[in-house]
Scaffold this active site. Sequence first.
Site, PDB file in Angstrom:
ATOM      1  N   SER A   1       0.825  -1.200   0.000  1.00 31.36           N
ATOM      2  CA  SER A   1       0.000   0.000   0.000  1.00 31.36           C
ATOM      3  C   SER A   1       0.869   1.263   0.000  1.00 31.36           C
ATOM      4  CB  SER A   1      -0.963  -0.031   1.190  1.00 31.36           C
ATOM      5  OG  SER A   1      -2.010   0.899   1.030  1.00 31.36           O
TER       6      SER A   1
ATOM      7  N   ASP B   1      -5.305  -3.587  -2.448  1.00 34.83           N
ATOM      8  CA  ASP B   1      -4.321  -3.234  -1.425  1.00 34.83           C
ATOM      9  C   ASP B   1      -3.522  -4.440  -0.929  1.00 34.83           C
ATOM     10  OD1 ASP B   1      -3.248  -2.460   1.255  1.00 34.83           O
ATOM     11  OD2 ASP B   1      -4.356  -0.627   0.843  1.00 34.83           O
TER      12      ASP B   1
END
Length: 323
Positions: A38, A152
């Site tokens: 991320s 993510d």
Amino acid sequence: MRVALALGSGGARGYAHIGVINELQERGYEIVGIAGSSMGALVGGLQAAGKMDQFADWATSLTQRAVLRLLDPSLTAAGVLRAEKILDAVREIIGDIAIEELPIPYTAVTTDLIAGKSVWLQRGPVDAAIRASIAIPGVISPHVLNGRLLADGGILDPLPMAPIAAANADLTIAVSLSGDDPTRHLDDEPRATTEWLNRMLRSTSALLDTKAARSILDTPSAQSVLSRFSSVDAELAEEPDGLRDVAVPKLGSFEVMNRTIEISQAALARHTLAAYPPDLLIEVPRTVCRSLEFHRAAEVIDIGQELAAAALDVLDRRPPTVG
């Protein structure tokens, strides 16, 4: 000393990674490998490409007004935010470069939503790898890459130690963005994200002329964002006498989702640390800032550097290992 970094996920708290890297470089450490999930993938990719200074200058210049425009809300995408405007700025800084061309080995960790597996991106365009890894569930739309629907990296691997386990390094350092802050109490928990969004919009309207402000605030997209992030009042069920006076925070739908993700990521990170213990763990408290407070870069970078300095000072005082 040669260092390999595992940079964790955590939204805007990821600016702390920049401070950690700054402190390492000031002390003469050589970074020879980076893995990130991320925001950790974004910062790690920029560092591996040698573009960190340009990105930090841009990030610290962002105001609430600029962040509002970069959020790029969507009514139809599979996420509240498209994030393409942010990625456009990153692409302009990083240029057209492939992961295999980077001077520092780099892995962006993401999640295949269909297969339900963690994916390591170690080849292909850096900007595409970053885009896939930062797709926060329910907030930023997933990204299609090489026939996979990717989201993510923090969903399954919030602190990616495994990709750097075989790095030719003297020291492995993990930077977690899910640390607890022992100085805070329940009553000090961050206020609802709705309050922050409303405050940001109000401050933006004060900066813009009336017509421009109305054009932003009255759009269906802006209203959709506010409604999806709004707090949902609910009556509490009858509690036993001893619990009636306990203050229970009211969380909106986004806060519940965000806290659920944070709890899951903290648990996953603990398992990762048990399997791949780093030589040094730097923990950034999750109370440093909220996930979408991207206008607080300068403050969070400084916090990251302070935490890194304290951790490295302790490391320097450790007796050398024998054997």
